[in-house]
Write a protein that holds these residues in place. Structure first.
Motif, mmCIF file in Angstrom:
data_model
loop_
_atom_site.group_PDB
_atom_site.id
_atom_site.type_symbol
_atom_site.label_atom_id
_atom_site.label_comp_id
_atom_site.label_asym_id
_atom_site.label_seq_id
_atom_site.Cartn_x
_atom_site.Cartn_y
_atom_site.Cartn_z
ATOM 1 N N ILE A 4 0.812 -1.222 0.000
ATOM 2 C CA ILE A 4 0.000 0.000 0.000
ATOM 3 C C ILE A 4 0.846 1.272 0.000
ATOM 4 C CG2 ILE A 4 -1.714 1.318 1.320
ATOM 5 C CD1 ILE A 4 -2.750 -1.363 2.387
ATOM 6 N N VAL A 5 1.883 1.308 0.849
ATOM 7 C CA VAL A 5 2.631 2.552 1.046
ATOM 8 C C VAL A 5 3.898 2.627 0.196
ATOM 9 C CG1 VAL A 5 3.819 4.007 2.725
ATOM 10 C CG2 VAL A 5 1.725 2.813 3.379
ATOM 11 N N ASP A 6 4.796 1.648 0.367
ATOM 12 C CA ASP A 6 6.105 1.730 -0.295
ATOM 13 C C ASP A 6 5.990 1.753 -1.817
ATOM 14 O OD1 ASP A 6 7.596 1.662 2.150
ATOM 15 O OD2 ASP A 6 7.111 -0.458 2.301
ATOM 16 N N THR A 7 4.991 1.049 -2.354
ATOM 17 C CA THR A 7 4.802 1.014 -3.810
ATOM 18 C C THR A 7 4.522 2.400 -4.376
ATOM 19 O OG1 THR A 7 3.943 -1.234 -3.686
ATOM 20 C CG2 THR A 7 3.449 0.010 -5.683
ATOM 21 N N TYR A 8 3.684 3.172 -3.674
ATOM 22 C CA TYR A 8 3.224 4.444 -4.226
ATOM 23 C C TYR A 8 3.862 5.678 -3.590
ATOM 24 C CZ TYR A 8 -0.018 1.116 -6.128
ATOM 25 O OH TYR A 8 -0.547 0.023 -6.780
ATOM 26 N N SER A 9 4.850 5.456 -2.721
ATOM 27 C CA SER A 9 5.620 6.584 -2.196
ATOM 28 C C SER A 9 7.109 6.408 -2.483
ATOM 29 C CB SER A 9 5.412 6.734 -0.682
ATOM 30 O OG SER A 9 5.902 5.612 0.010
ATOM 31 N N GLY A 10 7.535 5.164 -2.709
ATOM 32 C CA GLY A 10 8.946 4.881 -2.986
ATOM 33 C C GLY A 10 9.182 4.502 -4.434
ATOM 34 N N VAL A 11 8.551 3.413 -4.877
ATOM 35 C CA VAL A 11 8.731 2.915 -6.245
ATOM 36 C C VAL A 11 8.282 3.947 -7.273
ATOM 37 C CG1 VAL A 11 8.098 1.100 -7.886
ATOM 38 C CG2 VAL A 11 8.457 0.523 -5.480
ATOM 39 N N ILE A 12 7.265 4.732 -6.914
ATOM 40 C CA ILE A 12 6.713 5.689 -7.873
ATOM 41 C C ILE A 12 7.731 6.735 -8.320
ATOM 42 C CG2 ILE A 12 5.856 7.417 -6.237
ATOM 43 C CD1 ILE A 12 3.301 7.538 -7.973
ATOM 44 N N GLY A 13 8.828 6.855 -7.605
ATOM 45 C CA GLY A 13 9.870 7.802 -7.985
ATOM 46 C C GLY A 13 10.383 7.588 -9.407
ATOM 47 N N VAL A 14 10.402 6.320 -9.859
ATOM 48 C CA VAL A 14 10.909 6.036 -11.214
ATOM 49 C C VAL A 14 9.901 6.433 -12.287
ATOM 50 C CG1 VAL A 14 12.315 4.130 -10.342
ATOM 51 C CG2 VAL A 14 10.040 3.650 -11.243
ATOM 52 N N PHE A 15 8.675 6.790 -11.892
ATOM 53 C CA PHE A 15 7.639 7.159 -12.857
ATOM 54 C C PHE A 15 7.634 8.654 -13.181
ATOM 55 C CE2 PHE A 15 5.908 3.178 -11.287
ATOM 56 C CZ PHE A 15 5.317 2.617 -12.415
ATOM 57 N N LEU A 16 8.253 9.477 -12.334
ATOM 58 C CA LEU A 16 8.088 10.921 -12.453
ATOM 59 C C LEU A 16 8.469 11.468 -13.830
ATOM 60 C CD1 LEU A 16 9.312 12.121 -8.933
ATOM 61 C CD2 LEU A 16 6.998 11.548 -9.693
ATOM 62 N N THR A 17 9.672 11.154 -14.280
ATOM 63 C CA THR A 17 10.122 11.654 -15.586
ATOM 64 C C THR A 17 9.311 11.075 -16.737
ATOM 65 O OG1 THR A 17 12.375 12.029 -14.763
ATOM 66 C CG2 THR A 17 12.086 11.843 -17.155
ATOM 67 N N PRO A 18 9.067 9.746 -16.782
ATOM 68 C CA PRO A 18 8.241 9.189 -17.868
ATOM 69 C C PRO A 18 6.834 9.795 -17.918
ATOM 70 C CG PRO A 18 9.415 7.422 -16.755
ATOM 71 C CD PRO A 18 9.637 8.664 -15.948
ATOM 72 N N ILE A 19 6.217 10.028 -16.754
ATOM 73 C CA ILE A 19 4.883 10.632 -16.735
ATOM 74 C C ILE A 19 4.942 12.068 -17.242
ATOM 75 C CG2 ILE A 19 3.041 11.485 -15.221
ATOM 76 C CD1 ILE A 19 3.405 8.998 -13.529
ATOM 77 N N ALA A 20 5.973 12.812 -16.803
ATOM 78 C CA ALA A 20 6.140 14.201 -17.260
ATOM 79 C C ALA A 20 6.300 14.255 -18.776
ATOM 80 C CB ALA A 20 7.343 14.833 -16.565
ATOM 81 N N ASN A 21 7.115 13.346 -19.312
ATOM 82 C CA ASN A 21 7.319 13.313 -20.760
ATOM 83 C C ASN A 21 6.058 12.873 -21.490
ATOM 84 O OD1 ASN A 21 9.994 14.070 -20.390
ATOM 85 N ND2 ASN A 21 10.756 11.966 -20.382
ATOM 86 N N GLY A 22 5.373 11.873 -20.930
ATOM 87 C CA GLY A 22 4.169 11.346 -21.569
ATOM 88 C C GLY A 22 3.029 12.348 -21.599
ATOM 89 N N MET A 23 2.872 13.108 -20.527
ATOM 90 C CA MET A 23 1.795 14.097 -20.452
ATOM 91 C C MET A 23 2.238 15.474 -20.943
ATOM 92 S SD MET A 23 -0.154 13.273 -16.846
ATOM 93 C CE MET A 23 -0.901 11.671 -16.522
ATOM 94 N N LYS A 24 3.552 15.573 -21.273
ATOM 95 C CA LYS A 24 4.113 16.829 -21.768
ATOM 96 C C LYS A 24 3.916 17.975 -20.755
ATOM 97 C CE LYS A 24 3.406 15.626 -26.644
ATOM 98 N NZ LYS A 24 4.463 14.645 -26.541
ATOM 99 N N VAL A 25 4.326 17.693 -19.523
ATOM 100 C CA VAL A 25 4.241 18.691 -18.447
ATOM 101 C C VAL A 25 5.596 18.769 -17.742
ATOM 102 C CG1 VAL A 25 1.773 18.364 -18.054
ATOM 103 C CG2 VAL A 25 3.408 16.936 -16.808
ATOM 104 N N LYS A 26 5.734 19.733 -16.848
ATOM 105 C CA LYS A 26 6.982 19.892 -16.110
ATOM 106 C C LYS A 26 7.133 18.800 -15.054
ATOM 107 C CE LYS A 26 7.058 24.950 -16.502
ATOM 108 N NZ LYS A 26 7.029 26.232 -15.730
ATOM 109 N N LEU A 27 8.392 18.452 -14.787
ATOM 110 C CA LEU A 27 8.673 17.447 -13.758
ATOM 111 C C LEU A 27 8.192 17.921 -12.391
ATOM 112 C CD1 LEU A 27 10.038 14.737 -13.058
ATOM 113 C CD2 LEU A 27 12.181 15.988 -12.704
#
Length: 396
Positions: A4-27
């Protein structure tokens, strides 16, 4: 905690740049996810302790797991940041009802003997989870895309979370058992409490204005500075010239060393008492920050790696150390005290990284950052030492 917690507060760190690029928004816009998460958790946590005692914990956690996975499914199909932020708020509520406070209360109830070791081992399990799942998730993003990877995390939440929710019980008495290592006196106390309910909890107002609460809040805030320092290690590697790879290796050293050191921290707190043990481990943190200052001046990769090894203890007190110290300060009022302390610490914690990066930008020197963290560690030692005088115990 992992599902519940570590997946979406720790692992999610690797998603930040890909999501920013995919949605074309700032990091920085994507990073606001953490702010929403932290603030919602801080507001929700004060209600957790009372609610989990009124309802069946397994059913409550089962609902939290399902809502968490459903939110992750929605994020995996999100096309704009509005949905992303809304789901961050829902995940924040889920993390409050399936996070550190619940974990702390359950372990506190189930262990009379070796309680601090149990707190520490739970932290190690989460560390191992992050060490395994984070690189796998990164590979999934590279191989497919961030949406597929997030969908996989949602499935994993269900696979890990559902059986865990069904197994866990708030108290061993729910299964006709007693806490691990419970003495005859403790058994009598439990039976007497259940039959006659003679024990009265301290009022929320009295607890909040107690010395134990103030000291615990300060400790849980300050411990987040060494607890977040490794996030700057990759930047440290680049700025000092030892290289980004060496900076990443420093993070790995801390993570893997923690698997060995953290259980020793818990064992030492059980063996020698939290006051002596925490003072010793925090002292190693002071030495570590001085070594890292030396490494910065010398621009030495080897000294930097040695410093990251030493910082392991102070860094890993973020989490299990908070539980151990709160139990030491609140004793039988742990459930209520830890819930309120954690709420405050999550709120303030959302500003820890901006403070550290602000010091770095203002001074343009990692020496200043390390000295500041060393100062917070010295203050924590002082809090641990004077804490004995303000503990809430059976005598009041």
């Amino acid at each position: 905690m992992s599902a519940i917690v570590d997946t979406y507060s720790g692992v999610i760190g690797v998603f930040l740049t890909p999501i920013a690029n995919g949605m074309k928004v700032k990091l920085s816009d994507v990073s606001f996810f953490y702010t929403v998460l932290g603030l919602v958790m801080a507001v929700t946590i004060p209600f957790v302790e009372k609610i989990i005692k009124k309802f069946n914990l397994s059913i409550e956690l089962l609902g939290v797991v399902i809502i968490t996975a459903f939110s992750a499914f929605i994020i995996s199909n999100a096309k704009n940041l509005v949905i992303f932020y809304i789901m961050a708020g829902i995940l924040g509520i889920c993390m409050a009802f399936g996070g550190l406070v619940v974990q702390g209360i359950v372990i506190n109830n189930w262990f009379e003997k070796s309680r601090n070791l149990a707190f520490s081992i739970s932290s190690v399990i989460e560390s191992i989870f992050l060490v395994i799942v984070t690189p796998i998730t990164s590979l999934l993003i590279q191989k497919f895309n961030w949406k597929v990877a997030f969908f996989v995390l949602a499935i994993m939440t269900l696979v890990l979370g559902i059986p865990s929710a069904l197994i866990v019980k708030l108290k061993p008495e729910n299964l006709g058992m007693l806490p691990y290592g419970a003495s005859e006196e403790k058994v009598a106390s439990i039976n007497d409490s259940e039959k006659h309910t003679v024990k009265k909890s301290i009022s929320t107002k009295a607890l909040i204005f107690s010395g134990a609460f103030v000291i615990s809040v300060l400790f849980t805030i300050l411990v987040q500075f060494p607890g977040n320092i490794i996030q700057l290690f990759p930047t440290y590697g680049v700025s000092t010239g030892i290289g980004a790879t060496a900076g990443a290796l420093m993070v790995s050293v801390v993570s893997f060393a923690g698997i060995i050191i953290v259980p020793i921290i818990g064992w030492s707190c059980d063996k020698f008492g939290p006051q002596k043990a925490l003072t010793f481990w925090l002292a190693t943190g002071i030495v570590a920050f001085l070594v890292l200052c030396w490494a910065t001046k010398a621009k030495s990769k080897d000294i930097s790696l040695f410093g990251s090894l030493l910082i392991c203890a102070a860094y890993n007190l973020f989490g299990s150390g908070q539980e151990i110290f709160a139990r030491y300060m609140f004793e039988d009022e742990f459930d209520q005290g830890f819930s309120l302390v954690t709420s405050v610490s999550y709120f303030v914690g959302s500003f820890i990284m901006p403070i550290l990066t602000g010091i770095l930008e203002m001074t343009n020197s990692f020496v200043a950052v390390y000295l500041f963290c060393g100062l917070t560690t010295i203050i924590m030692i002082f809090l641990v030492i004077i804490g004995k005088k303000y503990r809430i115990n059976a005598k009041g």
